[in-house]
Design a protein around this motif. Structure first.
Motif, PDB file in Angstrom:
ATOM      1  N   GLN A   1       0.756  -1.344   0.035  1.00  0.00           N
ATOM      2  CA  GLN A   1      -0.022   0.137  -0.062  1.00  0.00           C
ATOM      3  C   GLN A   1       1.025   1.408   0.125  1.00  0.00           C
ATOM      4  N   VAL A   2       0.335   2.306  -0.666  1.00  0.00           N
ATOM      5  CA  VAL A   2       1.305   3.543  -0.983  1.00  0.00           C
ATOM      6  C   VAL A   2       0.414   4.880  -0.911  1.00  0.00           C
ATOM      7  N   ILE A   3       0.800   5.639  -0.279  1.00  0.00           N
ATOM      8  CA  ILE A   3      -0.240   6.994  -0.342  1.00  0.00           C
ATOM      9  C   ILE A   3       0.375   7.800  -1.026  1.00  0.00           C
ATOM     10  N   LYS A   4      -0.415   8.351  -2.000  1.00  0.00           N
ATOM     11  CA  LYS A   4      -0.058   9.241  -3.133  1.00  0.00           C
ATOM     12  C   LYS A   4      -0.838  10.492  -2.780  1.00  0.00           C
ATOM     13  N   TYR A   5      -0.037  11.765  -3.315  1.00  0.00           N
ATOM     14  CA  TYR A   5      -0.765  12.956  -3.114  1.00  0.00           C
ATOM     15  C   TYR A   5       0.095  13.962  -4.145  1.00  0.00           C
ATOM     16  N   VAL A   6      -0.417  15.100  -4.379  1.00  0.00           N
ATOM     17  CA  VAL A   6       0.338  16.006  -5.376  1.00  0.00           C
ATOM     18  C   VAL A   6       0.628  17.413  -4.361  1.00  0.00           C
TER      19      VAL A   6
END
Length: 145
Positions: free
Chosen positions: A52-57
């Motif tokens: 699981q990976v947390i992605k954001y910009v």
């Protein structure tokens, strides 16, 4: 004719001509520091390896007010499930001003049209909240803090 320096000048020249070095290979490390605002709320997804990976910009603006430009950076975080870091990240929302440090990797690939494209990937190593966005209050349309 020879060029001689006095002992005092020789000491000054010697100390400024030395260089610092690291035992880490230069090609093994690319680090970026960004101060900007979250462009999206963080989302959890699954990597190709099943983690699981947390992605954001994060968007960072520069230039004069009348011609301000924004650069957008996609960031990934591999904070483990059940960790405080993961809960902290998932509690952030769009518009939060953050200080971010991450390891950067540039890769080149061919897109669907066969054109060469490049992509910058950032893996977060540190994030600090500098300012949370103001919340809108439903009472009288006033802004809350």
């Amino acid at each position: 004719m020879s060029f001689l320096l006095s002992p005092m000048r020789r000491a000054a020249y010697t100390s400024t001509s030395t260089r610092a070095f690291s035992t880490t290979r230069a090609a093994a490390l690319a680090r970026m520091t960004i101060v900007g605002r979250l462009g999206t709320d963080p989302e959890i997804s699954e990597s190709a390896a099943g983690n699981q990976v947390i992605k954001y910009v994060v968007g960072s603006s520069y230039g004069p007010k009348d011609n301000r430009q924004t650069s957008w950076f996609r960031v990934a975080s591999f904070a483990p499930q059940g960790s405080g870091a993961r809960d902290y990240l998932m509690g952030l929302q769009k518009g939060t001003l953050v200080y971010l440090e991450g390891d950067a990797t540039m890769r080149t690939y061919d897109d669907a049209d066969g054109k060469k494209q490049s992509s910058l990937s950032l893996v977060q190593t540190k994030v600090e909240v500098l300012k949370r966005p103001q919340q809108q209050s439903t009472e009288n349309g006033a802004l809350g803090v």
